[in-house]
Design a protein around this motif. Sequence first.
Motif, PDB file in Angstrom:
ATOM      1  N   GLU A 160       0.852  -1.189   0.000  1.00  0.00           N
ATOM      2  CA  GLU A 160       0.000   0.000   0.000  1.00  0.00           C
ATOM      3  C   GLU A 160       0.889   1.241   0.000  1.00  0.00           C
ATOM      4  OE1 GLU A 160      -3.681   0.281   2.502  1.00  0.00           O
ATOM      5  OE2 GLU A 160      -2.518   1.847   3.499  1.00  0.00           O
ATOM      6  N   LEU A 161       0.602   2.151  -0.909  1.00  0.00           N
ATOM      7  CA  LEU A 161       1.328   3.415  -1.007  1.00  0.00           C
ATOM      8  C   LEU A 161       0.353   4.555  -0.813  1.00  0.00           C
ATOM      9  CD1 LEU A 161       3.795   5.194  -1.762  1.00  0.00           C
ATOM     10  CD2 LEU A 161       3.093   4.946  -4.159  1.00  0.00           C
ATOM     11  N   ARG A 162       0.680   5.449   0.121  1.00  0.00           N
ATOM     12  CA  ARG A 162      -0.117   6.649   0.358  1.00  0.00           C
ATOM     13  C   ARG A 162       0.789   7.870   0.197  1.00  0.00           C
ATOM     14  NH1 ARG A 162      -5.055   6.056   3.352  1.00  0.00           N
ATOM     15  NH2 ARG A 162      -5.503   3.862   3.769  1.00  0.00           N
ATOM     16  N   ALA A 163       0.249   8.907  -0.417  1.00  0.00           N
ATOM     17  CA  ALA A 163       1.009  10.141  -0.600  1.00  0.00           C
ATOM     18  C   ALA A 163       0.067  11.327  -0.468  1.00  0.00           C
ATOM     19  CB  ALA A 163       1.679  10.155  -1.979  1.00  0.00           C
ATOM     20  N   ALA A 164       0.531  12.374   0.212  1.00  0.00           N
ATOM     21  CA  ALA A 164      -0.301  13.552   0.428  1.00  0.00           C
ATOM     22  C   ALA A 164       0.613  14.761   0.592  1.00  0.00           C
ATOM     23  CB  ALA A 164      -1.182  13.374   1.658  1.00  0.00           C
ATOM     24  N   LEU A 165       0.017  15.897   0.845  1.00  0.00           N
ATOM     25  CA  LEU A 165       0.779  17.114   1.066  1.00  0.00           C
ATOM     26  C   LEU A 165       1.619  16.969   2.339  1.00  0.00           C
ATOM     27  CD1 LEU A 165       1.340  20.059   0.264  1.00  0.00           C
ATOM     28  CD2 LEU A 165      -0.608  20.727   1.675  1.00  0.00           C
ATOM     29  N   GLY A 166       2.928  16.865   2.187  1.00  0.00           N
ATOM     30  CA  GLY A 166       3.809  16.820   3.345  1.00  0.00           C
ATOM     31  C   GLY A 166       4.212  15.453   3.843  1.00  0.00           C
ATOM     32  N   TRP A 167       3.711  14.376   3.240  1.00  0.00           N
ATOM     33  CA  TRP A 167       4.142  13.054   3.690  1.00  0.00           C
ATOM     34  C   TRP A 167       3.907  11.977   2.634  1.00  0.00           C
ATOM     35  CZ3 TRP A 167       0.373   9.276   3.899  1.00  0.00           C
ATOM     36  CH2 TRP A 167      -0.944   9.692   4.034  1.00  0.00           C
ATOM     37  N   GLN A 174       4.259  -8.553   3.995  1.00  0.00           N
ATOM     38  CA  GLN A 174       5.034  -9.563   3.276  1.00  0.00           C
ATOM     39  C   GLN A 174       4.363 -10.923   3.318  1.00  0.00           C
ATOM     40  OE1 GLN A 174       8.791 -11.074   4.820  1.00  0.00           O
ATOM     41  NE2 GLN A 174       9.763 -10.713   2.838  1.00  0.00           N
ATOM     42  N   GLN A 175       3.797 -11.268   4.466  1.00  0.00           N
ATOM     43  CA  GLN A 175       3.046 -12.500   4.627  1.00  0.00           C
ATOM     44  C   GLN A 175       2.119 -12.289   5.814  1.00  0.00           C
ATOM     45  OE1 GLN A 175       6.160 -15.348   5.183  1.00  0.00           O
ATOM     46  NE2 GLN A 175       6.481 -14.841   7.317  1.00  0.00           N
ATOM     47  N   PRO A 176       1.087 -13.121   5.958  1.00  0.00           N
ATOM     48  CA  PRO A 176       0.161 -12.907   7.073  1.00  0.00           C
ATOM     49  C   PRO A 176       0.884 -12.782   8.402  1.00  0.00           C
ATOM     50  CG  PRO A 176      -0.709 -14.564   5.578  1.00  0.00           C
ATOM     51  CD  PRO A 176       0.685 -14.240   5.090  1.00  0.00           C
ATOM     52  N   GLY A 177       0.621 -11.695   9.097  1.00  0.00           N
ATOM     53  CA  GLY A 177       1.233 -11.475  10.398  1.00  0.00           C
ATOM     54  C   GLY A 177       2.579 -10.795  10.372  1.00  0.00           C
ATOM     55  N   SER A 179       4.396  -7.501   8.734  1.00  0.00           N
ATOM     56  CA  SER A 179       4.253  -6.288   7.934  1.00  0.00           C
ATOM     57  C   SER A 179       5.184  -5.218   8.468  1.00  0.00           C
ATOM     58  CB  SER A 179       2.807  -5.786   7.969  1.00  0.00           C
ATOM     59  OG  SER A 179       2.466  -5.313   9.263  1.00  0.00           O
ATOM     60  N   VAL A 180       5.447  -4.234   7.626  1.00  0.00           N
ATOM     61  CA  VAL A 180       6.283  -3.111   8.014  1.00  0.00           C
ATOM     62  C   VAL A 180       5.756  -1.862   7.317  1.00  0.00           C
ATOM     63  CG1 VAL A 180       7.958  -3.558   6.173  1.00  0.00           C
ATOM     64  CG2 VAL A 180       8.647  -2.269   8.199  1.00  0.00           C
ATOM     65  N   ARG A 181       5.844  -0.739   8.011  1.00  0.00           N
ATOM     66  CA  ARG A 181       5.350   0.535   7.477  1.00  0.00           C
ATOM     67  C   ARG A 181       6.407   1.597   7.705  1.00  0.00           C
ATOM     68  NH1 ARG A 181       3.358   5.104   9.657  1.00  0.00           N
ATOM     69  NH2 ARG A 181       3.587   4.197  11.738  1.00  0.00           N
ATOM     70  N   LEU A 182       6.574   2.471   6.701  1.00  0.00           N
ATOM     71  CA  LEU A 182       7.565   3.539   6.780  1.00  0.00           C
ATOM     72  C   LEU A 182       6.935   4.828   6.259  1.00  0.00           C
ATOM     73  CD1 LEU A 182      10.652   3.736   7.501  1.00  0.00           C
ATOM     74  CD2 LEU A 182      11.066   3.623   5.046  1.00  0.00           C
ATOM     75  N   ARG A 183       7.129   5.914   7.015  1.00  0.00           N
ATOM     76  CA  ARG A 183       6.592   7.212   6.594  1.00  0.00           C
ATOM     77  C   ARG A 183       7.676   8.281   6.694  1.00  0.00           C
ATOM     78  NH1 ARG A 183       1.288  10.730   8.346  1.00  0.00           N
ATOM     79  NH2 ARG A 183       0.226   8.827   7.715  1.00  0.00           N
ATOM     80  N   ALA A 199       6.492  -2.168  12.741  1.00  0.00           N
ATOM     81  CA  ALA A 199       6.560  -3.526  12.179  1.00  0.00           C
ATOM     82  C   ALA A 199       5.813  -4.484  13.056  1.00  0.00           C
ATOM     83  CB  ALA A 199       8.008  -3.977  12.031  1.00  0.00           C
ATOM     84  N   ALA A 200       5.259  -5.516  12.410  1.00  0.00           N
ATOM     85  CA  ALA A 200       4.612  -6.615  13.132  1.00  0.00           C
ATOM     86  C   ALA A 200       5.389  -7.868  12.794  1.00  0.00           C
ATOM     87  CB  ALA A 200       3.159  -6.750  12.707  1.00  0.00           C
ATOM     88  N   PRO A 201       5.906  -8.593  13.753  1.00  0.00           N
ATOM     89  CA  PRO A 201       6.729  -9.788  13.491  1.00  0.00           C
ATOM     90  C   PRO A 201       5.922 -10.893  12.841  1.00  0.00           C
ATOM     91  CG  PRO A 201       6.190  -9.664  15.815  1.00  0.00           C
ATOM     92  CD  PRO A 201       5.685  -8.395  15.192  1.00  0.00           C
TER      93      PRO A 201
END
Length: 201
Positions: A160-167, A174-177, A179-183, A199-201
């Motif tokens: 999932e990719l999100r983009a907006a004003l300022g971020w 990657q697989q059930p359970g 995940s990783v997110r970076l902003r 991140a979720a292990p």
Amino acid sequence: MAAFDPRATLLAHNAGLWEGYFLQLDGAADGEAVERDRFPSRLLVEERAGVIHADLSNLASGSVRSMRFAEPPPEMQLHPDGHWSLGPDRIGAWPWVSELCLTLGDQRRRAVVRLEGERLISAVLVLEARPGLAVPLPPPLRLPRLREAGCWLWRSDDLELRAALGWVELHWLQQPGQSVRLRRSYSPYGLLEPLEASAAP
């Protein structure tokens, strides 16, 4: 406890050979970005004589682009797990580009987003893995702007990719359970804020 070493962390998680695909999208007047091109790629990241080299090959055209630096640039934000973001140290009423990279073992997902104010100019998604590992390819991409969310959003089964004003934010399941997110985000005054990651292990 040892001090955080950005250079060593970058190399530990990102050095070596990566193969995959670049998916390129253009912005449109109605706010929706549409895929215009995709091509196979090969990226070699290695240290030579104390200098980090990143050589990117477009396997469709044969062109090679290179980047080299002795130390990670000050505007690069690095996470201890090897994820990173890159872009200007401040933004304003001019176009700006941000790149995000998520690294999980032998696979990486990257996004390069170009914004101007509230307008998405272009976006590139990069799907990479170590040689010999298959990279799943999605169907042709469309990146709509969700007005109620105040951002552009593209979502597949695992990315999932999100983009907006300022971020800009990239989220990878990657697989059930796991995940990783970076902003990468900027303050109302256009100044770079600390890296946000979870991140979720």
